[in-house]
Design a protein around this motif. Structure first.
Motif, PDB file in Angstrom:
ATOM      1  N   LEU A   1      -5.221   0.367   8.817  1.00 30.82           N
ATOM      2  CA  LEU A   1      -5.526  -0.872   8.106  1.00 30.82           C
ATOM      3  C   LEU A   1      -6.985  -1.268   8.259  1.00 30.82           C
ATOM      4  CD1 LEU A   1      -2.315  -2.931   8.958  1.00 30.82           C
ATOM      5  CD2 LEU A   1      -2.871  -1.800   6.790  1.00 30.82           C
ATOM      6  N   VAL A   2      -7.570  -0.993   9.426  1.00 29.61           N
ATOM      7  CA  VAL A   2      -8.998  -1.259   9.615  1.00 29.61           C
ATOM      8  C   VAL A   2      -9.809  -0.450   8.613  1.00 29.61           C
ATOM      9  CG1 VAL A   2     -10.951  -0.935  11.189  1.00 29.61           C
ATOM     10  CG2 VAL A   2      -8.800  -1.895  12.045  1.00 29.61           C
ATOM     11  N   ARG A   3      -9.453   0.823   8.480  1.00 30.89           N
ATOM     12  CA  ARG A   3     -10.158   1.693   7.525  1.00 30.89           C
ATOM     13  C   ARG A   3      -9.922   1.220   6.093  1.00 30.89           C
ATOM     14  NH1 ARG A   3     -13.962   3.705   5.418  1.00 30.89           N
ATOM     15  NH2 ARG A   3     -13.984   5.820   4.571  1.00 30.89           N
ATOM     16  N   ALA A   4      -8.687   0.850   5.775  1.00 31.58           N
ATOM     17  CA  ALA A   4      -8.367   0.399   4.422  1.00 31.58           C
ATOM     18  C   ALA A   4      -9.151  -0.853   4.062  1.00 31.58           C
ATOM     19  CB  ALA A   4      -6.864   0.141   4.305  1.00 31.58           C
ATOM     20  N   GLU A   5      -9.211  -1.797   4.972  1.00 34.34           N
ATOM     21  CA  GLU A   5      -9.948  -3.033   4.706  1.00 34.34           C
ATOM     22  C   GLU A   5     -11.429  -2.761   4.487  1.00 34.34           C
ATOM     23  OE1 GLU A   5      -9.881  -7.329   6.791  1.00 34.34           O
ATOM     24  OE2 GLU A   5     -10.980  -5.809   7.915  1.00 34.34           O
ATOM     25  N   ASP A   6     -11.994  -1.876   5.289  1.00 36.26           N
ATOM     26  CA  ASP A   6     -13.406  -1.543   5.152  1.00 36.26           C
ATOM     27  C   ASP A   6     -13.682  -0.928   3.782  1.00 36.26           C
ATOM     28  OD1 ASP A   6     -16.049  -1.381   6.120  1.00 36.26           O
ATOM     29  OD2 ASP A   6     -15.769   0.708   6.699  1.00 36.26           O
ATOM     30  N   LYS A   7     -12.809  -0.023   3.354  1.00 33.12           N
ATOM     31  CA  LYS A   7     -12.956   0.593   2.039  1.00 33.12           C
ATOM     32  C   LYS A   7     -12.836  -0.447   0.922  1.00 33.12           C
ATOM     33  CE  LYS A   7     -10.419   4.219   1.319  1.00 33.12           C
ATOM     34  NZ  LYS A   7      -9.208   5.083   1.374  1.00 33.12           N
ATOM     35  N   ALA A   8     -11.883  -1.363   1.078  1.00 28.87           N
ATOM     36  CA  ALA A   8     -11.673  -2.379   0.041  1.00 28.87           C
ATOM     37  C   ALA A   8     -12.882  -3.293  -0.092  1.00 28.87           C
ATOM     38  CB  ALA A   8     -10.420  -3.192   0.365  1.00 28.87           C
ATOM     39  N   LYS A   9     -13.476  -3.673   1.040  1.00 28.14           N
ATOM     40  CA  LYS A   9     -14.674  -4.514   0.994  1.00 28.14           C
ATOM     41  C   LYS A   9     -15.804  -3.801   0.264  1.00 28.14           C
ATOM     42  CE  LYS A   9     -13.838  -7.301   5.150  1.00 28.14           C
ATOM     43  NZ  LYS A   9     -14.285  -7.594   6.536  1.00 28.14           N
ATOM     44  N   ASN A  10     -15.980  -2.524   0.569  1.00 27.36           N
ATOM     45  CA  ASN A  10     -17.045  -1.764  -0.084  1.00 27.36           C
ATOM     46  C   ASN A  10     -16.803  -1.600  -1.577  1.00 27.36           C
ATOM     47  OD1 ASN A  10     -18.476  -1.389   2.316  1.00 27.36           O
ATOM     48  ND2 ASN A  10     -17.376   0.499   2.822  1.00 27.36           N
ATOM     49  N   ALA A  11     -15.530  -1.581  -1.965  1.00 25.47           N
ATOM     50  CA  ALA A  11     -15.188  -1.422  -3.380  1.00 25.47           C
ATOM     51  C   ALA A  11     -15.072  -2.754  -4.101  1.00 25.47           C
ATOM     52  CB  ALA A  11     -13.867  -0.651  -3.513  1.00 25.47           C
ATOM     53  N   GLY A  12     -15.188  -3.861  -3.364  1.00 23.55           N
ATOM     54  CA  GLY A  12     -15.076  -5.174  -3.984  1.00 23.55           C
ATOM     55  C   GLY A  12     -13.676  -5.500  -4.467  1.00 23.55           C
ATOM     56  N   LEU A  13     -12.649  -4.989  -3.767  1.00 24.31           N
ATOM     57  CA  LEU A  13     -11.265  -5.207  -4.165  1.00 24.31           C
ATOM     58  C   LEU A  13     -10.601  -6.219  -3.232  1.00 24.31           C
ATOM     59  CD1 LEU A  13     -10.132  -1.537  -4.923  1.00 24.31           C
ATOM     60  CD2 LEU A  13     -10.726  -3.324  -6.573  1.00 24.31           C
ATOM     61  N   ASP A  14      -9.942  -7.199  -3.823  1.00 27.25           N
ATOM     62  CA  ASP A  14      -9.263  -8.252  -3.064  1.00 27.25           C
ATOM     63  C   ASP A  14      -7.818  -7.826  -2.821  1.00 27.25           C
ATOM     64  OD1 ASP A  14      -8.450 -10.553  -1.833  1.00 27.25           O
ATOM     65  OD2 ASP A  14      -8.408 -11.760  -3.672  1.00 27.25           O
ATOM     66  N   ILE A  15      -7.577  -7.258  -1.661  1.00 32.22           N
ATOM     67  CA  ILE A  15      -6.251  -6.759  -1.290  1.00 32.22           C
ATOM     68  C   ILE A  15      -5.882  -7.334   0.072  1.00 32.22           C
ATOM     69  CG2 ILE A  15      -4.893  -4.694  -0.717  1.00 32.22           C
ATOM     70  CD1 ILE A  15      -6.725  -3.115  -2.617  1.00 32.22           C
ATOM     71  N   VAL A  16      -4.620  -7.692   0.232  1.00 38.77           N
ATOM     72  CA  VAL A  16      -4.127  -8.203   1.514  1.00 38.77           C
ATOM     73  C   VAL A  16      -3.596  -7.024   2.327  1.00 38.77           C
ATOM     74  CG1 VAL A  16      -2.448  -9.695   2.663  1.00 38.77           C
ATOM     75  CG2 VAL A  16      -3.502 -10.420   0.503  1.00 38.77           C
ATOM     76  N   TRP A  17      -4.060  -6.903   3.569  1.00 41.76           N
ATOM     77  CA  TRP A  17      -3.610  -5.813   4.447  1.00 41.76           C
ATOM     78  C   TRP A  17      -2.748  -6.412   5.552  1.00 41.76           C
ATOM     79  CZ3 TRP A  17      -4.525  -1.588   1.926  1.00 41.76           C
ATOM     80  CH2 TRP A  17      -5.646  -1.513   1.097  1.00 41.76           C
ATOM     81  N   ARG A  18      -1.559  -5.840   5.742  1.00 45.47           N
ATOM     82  CA  ARG A  18      -0.591  -6.430   6.664  1.00 45.47           C
ATOM     83  C   ARG A  18      -0.015  -5.354   7.590  1.00 45.47           C
ATOM     84  NH1 ARG A  18       3.056 -10.953   6.747  1.00 45.47           N
ATOM     85  NH2 ARG A  18       5.067 -10.453   7.718  1.00 45.47           N
ATOM     86  N   HIS A  19      -0.018  -5.648   8.861  1.00 49.46           N
ATOM     87  CA  HIS A  19       0.617  -4.777   9.847  1.00 49.46           C
ATOM     88  C   HIS A  19       2.126  -5.001   9.778  1.00 49.46           C
ATOM     89  CE1 HIS A  19       1.322  -3.660  14.340  1.00 49.46           C
ATOM     90  NE2 HIS A  19       1.280  -2.568  13.597  1.00 49.46           N
ATOM     91  N   GLY A  20       2.888  -3.924   9.608  1.00 53.61           N
ATOM     92  CA  GLY A  20       4.325  -4.113   9.506  1.00 53.61           C
ATOM     93  C   GLY A  20       5.080  -2.815   9.390  1.00 53.61           C
ATOM     94  N   ASN A  21       6.387  -2.921   9.560  1.00 51.71           N
ATOM     95  CA  ASN A  21       7.307  -1.793   9.464  1.00 51.71           C
ATOM     96  C   ASN A  21       7.998  -1.855   8.109  1.00 51.71           C
ATOM     97  OD1 ASN A  21       9.410   0.062   9.719  1.00 51.71           O
ATOM     98  ND2 ASN A  21       9.798  -0.423  11.860  1.00 51.71           N
ATOM     99  N   ALA A  22       7.924  -0.777   7.354  1.00 58.55           N
ATOM    100  CA  ALA A  22       8.504  -0.756   6.011  1.00 58.55           C
ATOM    101  C   ALA A  22      10.017  -0.925   6.025  1.00 58.55           C
ATOM    102  CB  ALA A  22       8.132   0.545   5.300  1.00 58.55           C
ATOM    103  N   GLU A  23      10.663  -0.655   7.151  1.00 61.85           N
ATOM    104  CA  GLU A  23      12.110  -0.839   7.261  1.00 61.85           C
ATOM    105  C   GLU A  23      12.480  -2.312   7.334  1.00 61.85           C
ATOM    106  OE1 GLU A  23      14.150   1.941  10.148  1.00 61.85           O
ATOM    107  OE2 GLU A  23      12.055   2.111  10.796  1.00 61.85           O
ATOM    108  N   LYS A  24      11.601  -3.107   7.925  1.00 65.29           N
ATOM    109  CA  LYS A  24      11.864  -4.530   8.121  1.00 65.29           C
ATOM    110  C   LYS A  24      10.539  -5.259   8.066  1.00 65.29           C
ATOM    111  CE  LYS A  24      14.527  -7.661  11.073  1.00 65.29           C
ATOM    112  NZ  LYS A  24      15.299  -7.799  12.319  1.00 65.29           N
ATOM    113  N   THR A  25      10.141  -5.638   6.869  1.00 66.99           N
ATOM    114  CA  THR A  25       8.793  -6.155   6.642  1.00 66.99           C
ATOM    115  C   THR A  25       8.610  -7.589   7.111  1.00 66.99           C
ATOM    116  OG1 THR A  25       9.360  -6.934   4.426  1.00 66.99           O
ATOM    117  CG2 THR A  25       8.538  -4.651   4.634  1.00 66.99           C
TER     118      THR A  25
END
Length: 295
Positions: A137-161
């Protein structure tokens, strides 16, 4: 990074890929980030890392995705191991979207490559990327900032979000299911069903199960502890067991597949869509903005 030396990947393929990537540049990037501090921003106390995720090596890396090395090297390596082209493969999922979503949840988002493409395809939608690894998620957020994309990044388990019922119009997962036991895949699909509004769509992009069953050697290329269980299973059947209808899989360049399912629209008590402002902290009562389902 502790890497097993006896895998086919490490003995034969890794040396070739390393000729194609800028390892020095990756190391400089890795050294520029205080990973533990950044991970603390995402780490949620209510998220428990399951043993199937933490007690296995993935791709020969001890600790799998729970380390910064995995987050830094994932993108440069993945671009060379998804034939015929990573963007083409991920685009197949985006092209399979048959709803007009206002809220999208990308499960097991990793470094956000598919999440970005979904946001670019549906710029007005709120897009959330969820992953068990705060490093990814740290890497994803860094990439999103550089791309100017407004995305919410959330730590979680896909089985029980922990997210509310019926608050998403589209739920996706890319290259996640082959890295989880079959029972977990089913649990993720049931969670997806819960999260979707009636008429909402789920899309799963992953390896082609028919191909993997026919080409046993492919299962030995990378260290994937659950790949054989995945190959022997059926995403179509699991989608049906989770309650989805209009389930269809399509091949993506023979090696991969995209499977789509729709949460059936009940004949009674169907929620109607009405324009409303969205409060991310209070999503109850949010209507369904889904249109144009192709069954």
């Amino acid at each position: 990074m502790a890497v097993r030396q006896d895998t086919i990947w490490e003995r034969f393929l890794s040396p070739v890929v390393r000729l194609l990537i800028d390892e020095d540049g990756l190391q400089r990037y890795a050294d520029s980030i205080d990973w533990e501090k950044e991970c603390d921003r995402f780490q949620r106390d209510d998220v428990t890392i399951p043993p199937y995720y933490s007690n296995q090596n993935f791709h020969g890396i001890t600790g799998g995705y729970l380390n910064s090395d995995a987050a830094v090297t994932y993108d440069p390596i993945t671009q060379y191991v998804l034939p015929p082209n990573e963007t083409i493969v991920r685009q197949a999922l985006v092209d399979a979207v048959k709803v007009k979503p206002r809220r999208i949840l990308d499960l097991g988002c990793g470094t956000g490559s598919t999440t970005f493409m979904l946001k670019q395809a549906f710029p007005e939608a709120e897009v959330i990327g969820l992953d068990l690894s705060p490093y990814m998620l740290v890497r994803a957020e860094d990439k999103a900032k550089n791309a100017g994309l407004d995305i919410v990044w959330r730590h979680g388990n896909a089985e029980k979000t922990g997210l509310r019922d019926a608050t998403f119009d589209l739920v996706t997962a890319s290259l996640l299911f082959h890295e989880t036991p079959d029972a977990v895949c089913l649990a993720i699909l049931r969670e997806s069903f819960r999260l979707l509004v009636t008429g909402g769509q789920v899309l799963i992009l992953d390896g082609n199960q028919k191909t993997l069953r026919q080409l046993e050697w492919l299962n030995d290329v990378f260290e994937e502890p659950y790949i054989r269980e995945y190959a022997a299973g059926s995403i179509d059947a699991n989608m049906g067991a989770a309650g989805f209808e209009a389930v269809r899989s399509q091949d993506v360049w023979w090696i991969n597949q995209v499977t789509s399912g729709v949460k059936p629209i009940a004949t009674e008590n169907v929620r109607q869509y009405a324009p409303t402002s969205i409060d991310n902290n209070d999503l109850e009562g949010l209507g369904s903005p889904v249109f144009g389902i192709i069954a």
